[in-house]
Design a protein around this motif. Structure first.
Motif, PDB file in Angstrom:
ATOM      1  N   ASP A  42     -36.570  19.585  24.176  1.00 45.27           N
ATOM      2  CA  ASP A  42     -37.051  18.204  24.163  1.00 45.27           C
ATOM      3  C   ASP A  42     -37.850  17.880  22.907  1.00 45.27           C
ATOM      4  OD1 ASP A  42     -39.040  19.925  24.968  1.00 45.27           O
ATOM      5  OD2 ASP A  42     -39.905  18.557  26.467  1.00 45.27           O
ATOM      6  N   HIS A  43     -38.565  18.871  22.357  1.00 44.56           N
ATOM      7  CA  HIS A  43     -39.305  18.639  21.117  1.00 44.56           C
ATOM      8  C   HIS A  43     -38.752  19.451  19.945  1.00 44.56           C
ATOM      9  CE1 HIS A  43     -42.278  15.965  22.786  1.00 44.56           C
ATOM     10  NE2 HIS A  43     -42.483  16.801  23.787  1.00 44.56           N
ATOM     11  N   ALA A  44     -37.941  20.438  20.230  1.00 45.85           N
ATOM     12  CA  ALA A  44     -37.155  21.152  19.220  1.00 45.85           C
ATOM     13  C   ALA A  44     -37.972  21.588  18.004  1.00 45.85           C
ATOM     14  CB  ALA A  44     -35.981  20.280  18.768  1.00 45.85           C
ATOM     15  N   ASP A 201     -50.839  27.580  17.451  1.00 42.29           N
ATOM     16  CA  ASP A 201     -50.878  26.165  17.846  1.00 42.29           C
ATOM     17  C   ASP A 201     -52.126  25.863  18.664  1.00 42.29           C
ATOM     18  OD1 ASP A 201     -50.307  23.521  18.676  1.00 42.29           O
ATOM     19  OD2 ASP A 201     -49.296  24.288  20.469  1.00 42.29           O
ATOM     20  N   HIS A 202     -52.943  24.934  18.196  1.00 42.69           N
ATOM     21  CA  HIS A 202     -54.155  24.540  18.901  1.00 42.69           C
ATOM     22  C   HIS A 202     -54.179  23.030  19.149  1.00 42.69           C
ATOM     23  CE1 HIS A 202     -58.714  24.322  19.415  1.00 42.69           C
ATOM     24  NE2 HIS A 202     -58.324  25.221  20.295  1.00 42.69           N
ATOM     25  N   TYR A 203     -53.017  22.395  19.010  1.00 41.06           N
ATOM     26  CA  TYR A 203     -52.988  20.937  19.148  1.00 41.06           C
ATOM     27  C   TYR A 203     -51.890  20.450  20.100  1.00 41.06           C
ATOM     28  CZ  TYR A 203     -52.313  16.005  18.013  1.00 41.06           C
ATOM     29  OH  TYR A 203     -52.160  14.644  18.108  1.00 41.06           O
ATOM     30  N   PHE A 204     -50.658  20.863  19.882  1.00 41.95           N
ATOM     31  CA  PHE A 204     -49.531  20.249  20.590  1.00 41.95           C
ATOM     32  C   PHE A 204     -49.568  20.500  22.095  1.00 41.95           C
ATOM     33  CE2 PHE A 204     -48.031  20.726  16.196  1.00 41.95           C
ATOM     34  CZ  PHE A 204     -47.724  19.402  15.929  1.00 41.95           C
ATOM     35  N   GLU A 205     -49.883  21.711  22.512  1.00 44.34           N
ATOM     36  CA  GLU A 205     -49.994  21.969  23.951  1.00 44.34           C
ATOM     37  C   GLU A 205     -51.301  21.426  24.509  1.00 44.34           C
ATOM     38  OE1 GLU A 205     -49.242  25.862  25.356  1.00 44.34           O
ATOM     39  OE2 GLU A 205     -47.242  26.007  24.484  1.00 44.34           O
ATOM     40  N   LYS A 206     -52.392  21.603  23.768  1.00 46.27           N
ATOM     41  CA  LYS A 206     -53.712  21.225  24.272  1.00 46.27           C
ATOM     42  C   LYS A 206     -53.920  19.719  24.264  1.00 46.27           C
ATOM     43  CE  LYS A 206     -58.648  21.837  23.279  1.00 46.27           C
ATOM     44  NZ  LYS A 206     -59.647  22.467  22.376  1.00 46.27           N
ATOM     45  N   SER A 207     -53.583  19.047  23.164  1.00 49.76           N
ATOM     46  CA  SER A 207     -53.886  17.625  23.021  1.00 49.76           C
ATOM     47  C   SER A 207     -52.718  16.710  23.359  1.00 49.76           C
ATOM     48  CB  SER A 207     -54.351  17.333  21.583  1.00 49.76           C
ATOM     49  OG  SER A 207     -55.514  18.070  21.273  1.00 49.76           O
ATOM     50  N   ARG A 208     -51.485  17.167  23.132  1.00 48.45           N
ATOM     51  CA  ARG A 208     -50.329  16.326  23.396  1.00 48.45           C
ATOM     52  C   ARG A 208     -49.619  16.689  24.697  1.00 48.45           C
ATOM     53  NH1 ARG A 208     -47.677  13.603  19.550  1.00 48.45           N
ATOM     54  NH2 ARG A 208     -46.649  12.791  21.430  1.00 48.45           N
ATOM     55  N   GLY A 209     -49.945  17.813  25.275  1.00 49.70           N
ATOM     56  CA  GLY A 209     -49.319  18.199  26.527  1.00 49.70           C
ATOM     57  C   GLY A 209     -47.899  18.708  26.387  1.00 49.70           C
ATOM     58  N   PHE A 210     -47.495  19.086  25.179  1.00 51.50           N
ATOM     59  CA  PHE A 210     -46.173  19.674  25.000  1.00 51.50           C
ATOM     60  C   PHE A 210     -46.128  21.029  25.708  1.00 51.50           C
ATOM     61  CE2 PHE A 210     -45.238  17.482  20.636  1.00 51.50           C
ATOM     62  CZ  PHE A 210     -45.351  16.246  21.260  1.00 51.50           C
ATOM     63  N   LYS A 211     -44.976  21.390  26.194  1.00 49.53           N
ATOM     64  CA  LYS A 211     -44.820  22.642  26.943  1.00 49.53           C
ATOM     65  C   LYS A 211     -44.184  23.729  26.077  1.00 49.53           C
ATOM     66  CE  LYS A 211     -46.403  20.912  30.783  1.00 49.53           C
ATOM     67  NZ  LYS A 211     -47.719  21.336  31.327  1.00 49.53           N
ATOM     68  N   ASP A 212     -44.761  24.917  26.166  1.00 50.25           N
ATOM     69  CA  ASP A 212     -44.171  26.138  25.589  1.00 50.25           C
ATOM     70  C   ASP A 212     -43.898  26.034  24.088  1.00 50.25           C
ATOM     71  OD1 ASP A 212     -44.167  27.348  28.132  1.00 50.25           O
ATOM     72  OD2 ASP A 212     -42.257  26.384  28.620  1.00 50.25           O
ATOM     73  N   VAL A 213     -44.843  25.468  23.361  1.00 47.85           N
ATOM     74  CA  VAL A 213     -44.745  25.439  21.902  1.00 47.85           C
ATOM     75  C   VAL A 213     -45.361  26.719  21.347  1.00 47.85           C
ATOM     76  CG1 VAL A 213     -45.423  24.255  19.783  1.00 47.85           C
ATOM     77  CG2 VAL A 213     -44.821  22.930  21.814  1.00 47.85           C
ATOM     78  N   THR A 214     -44.656  27.374  20.441  1.00 47.52           N
ATOM     79  CA  THR A 214     -45.147  28.595  19.810  1.00 47.52           C
ATOM     80  C   THR A 214     -44.992  28.487  18.304  1.00 47.52           C
ATOM     81  OG1 THR A 214     -44.522  29.945  21.727  1.00 47.52           O
ATOM     82  CG2 THR A 214     -44.901  31.090  19.646  1.00 47.52           C
ATOM     83  N   ILE A 215     -46.091  28.742  17.582  1.00 48.34           N
ATOM     84  CA  ILE A 215     -46.064  28.760  16.117  1.00 48.34           C
ATOM     85  C   ILE A 215     -46.783  30.026  15.663  1.00 48.34           C
ATOM     86  CG2 ILE A 215     -46.688  27.545  13.996  1.00 48.34           C
ATOM     87  CD1 ILE A 215     -46.856  24.966  15.637  1.00 48.34           C
ATOM     88  N   LYS A 216     -46.094  30.852  14.865  1.00 48.71           N
ATOM     89  CA  LYS A 216     -46.674  32.109  14.402  1.00 48.71           C
ATOM     90  C   LYS A 216     -46.430  32.295  12.905  1.00 48.71           C
ATOM     91  CE  LYS A 216     -46.129  34.497  18.850  1.00 48.71           C
ATOM     92  NZ  LYS A 216     -45.558  35.668  19.555  1.00 48.71           N
ATOM     93  N   ASN A 217     -47.354  33.002  12.259  1.00 49.96           N
ATOM     94  CA  ASN A 217     -47.256  33.268  10.832  1.00 49.96           C
ATOM     95  C   ASN A 217     -46.358  34.462  10.530  1.00 49.96           C
ATOM     96  OD1 ASN A 217     -49.089  31.409   9.351  1.00 49.96           O
ATOM     97  ND2 ASN A 217     -50.654  32.286  10.699  1.00 49.96           N
ATOM     98  N   SER A 218     -45.769  34.447   9.335  1.00 47.01           N
ATOM     99  CA  SER A 218     -45.045  35.593   8.799  1.00 47.01           C
ATOM    100  C   SER A 218     -45.146  35.545   7.283  1.00 47.01           C
ATOM    101  CB  SER A 218     -43.563  35.581   9.207  1.00 47.01           C
ATOM    102  OG  SER A 218     -43.412  35.847  10.578  1.00 47.01           O
ATOM    103  N   GLY A 219     -44.974  36.711   6.628  1.00 46.13           N
ATOM    104  CA  GLY A 219     -45.014  36.674   5.171  1.00 46.13           C
ATOM    105  C   GLY A 219     -44.730  38.021   4.532  1.00 46.13           C
ATOM    106  N   PHE A 220     -44.144  37.963   3.329  1.00 46.76           N
ATOM    107  CA  PHE A 220     -43.967  39.112   2.465  1.00 46.76           C
ATOM    108  C   PHE A 220     -44.901  38.975   1.281  1.00 46.76           C
ATOM    109  CE2 PHE A 220     -39.931  39.096   4.716  1.00 46.76           C
ATOM    110  CZ  PHE A 220     -39.671  40.446   4.929  1.00 46.76           C
ATOM    111  N   ALA A 221     -45.486  40.092   0.832  1.00 45.83           N
ATOM    112  CA  ALA A 221     -46.432  40.036  -0.286  1.00 45.83           C
ATOM    113  C   ALA A 221     -46.191  41.203  -1.242  1.00 45.83           C
ATOM    114  CB  ALA A 221     -47.868  40.081   0.217  1.00 45.83           C
TER     115      ALA A 221
END
Length: 228
Positions: A42-44, A201-221
């Motif tokens: 639904d939010h993709a 994520d500290h906004y979309f689930e907490k403030s907007r009520g979106f369900k099951d949103v996951t955002i995680k960092n990754s990186g090569f250095a």
């Protein structure tokens, strides 16, 4: 007096031995970072590109064997990337639209890792393998190059830092080479991969009520440094 003198000698020898187990240095780490974003259809939420970053700081290796060391330090690192998601306007029509976001967050981190060194593969040169993790605290965030972001669906403006969780943790794997340049000076170069373990994520689930949103960092250095 003799006992005091002997005790002092033992104390000095102990301090000297302990200090010999520590190697302290500095490193710089240009990087390529991205965000792993997921959600129901639904939010993709999805990743939408990587970005260049830069970090560096203090490195401390404590050797508990000739080829084994506990490695930590205090590092400033830049993380982030681009994501996009689908939202719905608050108007009567309720039309859906795509929102692009580019996160750029500065973290102050403490790595907690183990380094394993080979014997010399060439004169004064050893390979090392590093594995463990890191705890990171965000100290500054920008979204689309701004410290503030207005949610296009609600028209509410918030600090960019409100979108990011107050702590991050990641797994770390690194491989590189270390060269003994002088008696107490070593140069090292390596490639590391950080994979975020915490949903930031500290906004979309907490403030907007979106369900099951996951955002995680990754990186090569690319890790370049010197130890003294």
């Amino acid at each position: 007096m003799k006992k005091i003198f002997l005790a002092l000698l033992v104390f000095v020898a102990t301090i000297h031995t302990a200090s010999a187990q520590f190697e302290i240095g500095l490193k710089v780490s240009p990087s390529i970072t991205s965000l792993r974003a997921e959600s129901p259809a639904d939010h993709a939420f999805t990743s939408d590109g990587s970005q260049a970053g830069f970090g560096g700081g203090l490195v401390v290796d404590y050797f508990f064997g000739e080829n084994y060391a506990f490695s930590t330090g205090l590092l400033l690192t830049g993380k982030g990337g681009s994501i996009k998601y689908t939202d719905v306007s608050s108007g009567v029509t309720g039309q859906s639209f795509v929102v692009p976001l580019k996160f750029n967050t500065q973290y102050l981190g403490v790595p907690l890792t183990v380094k394993l060194f080979t014997n010399e593969i060439a004169p004064a040169t050893r390979l090392y393998f590093q594995v463990g993790g890191a705890l990171n605290v965000p100290i500054g965030t920008r979204i689309n190059s701004s410290k503030f972001f207005k949610d296009p669906a609600t028209n509410n403006e918030n600090k960019a830092s409100d979108y990011v969780y107050f702590v991050d943790a990641d797994a770390l794997v690194s491989v590189g080479t270390e060269y003994q340049m002088a008696k107490s000076t070593k140069l090292f170069a390596g490639i590391s991969y950080n994979r975020g373990l915490v949903d930031i994520d500290h906004y979309f689930e907490k403030s907007r009520g979106f369900k099951d949103v996951t955002i995680k960092n990754s990186g090569f250095a690319l890790d370049l440094g010197i130890k003294f």
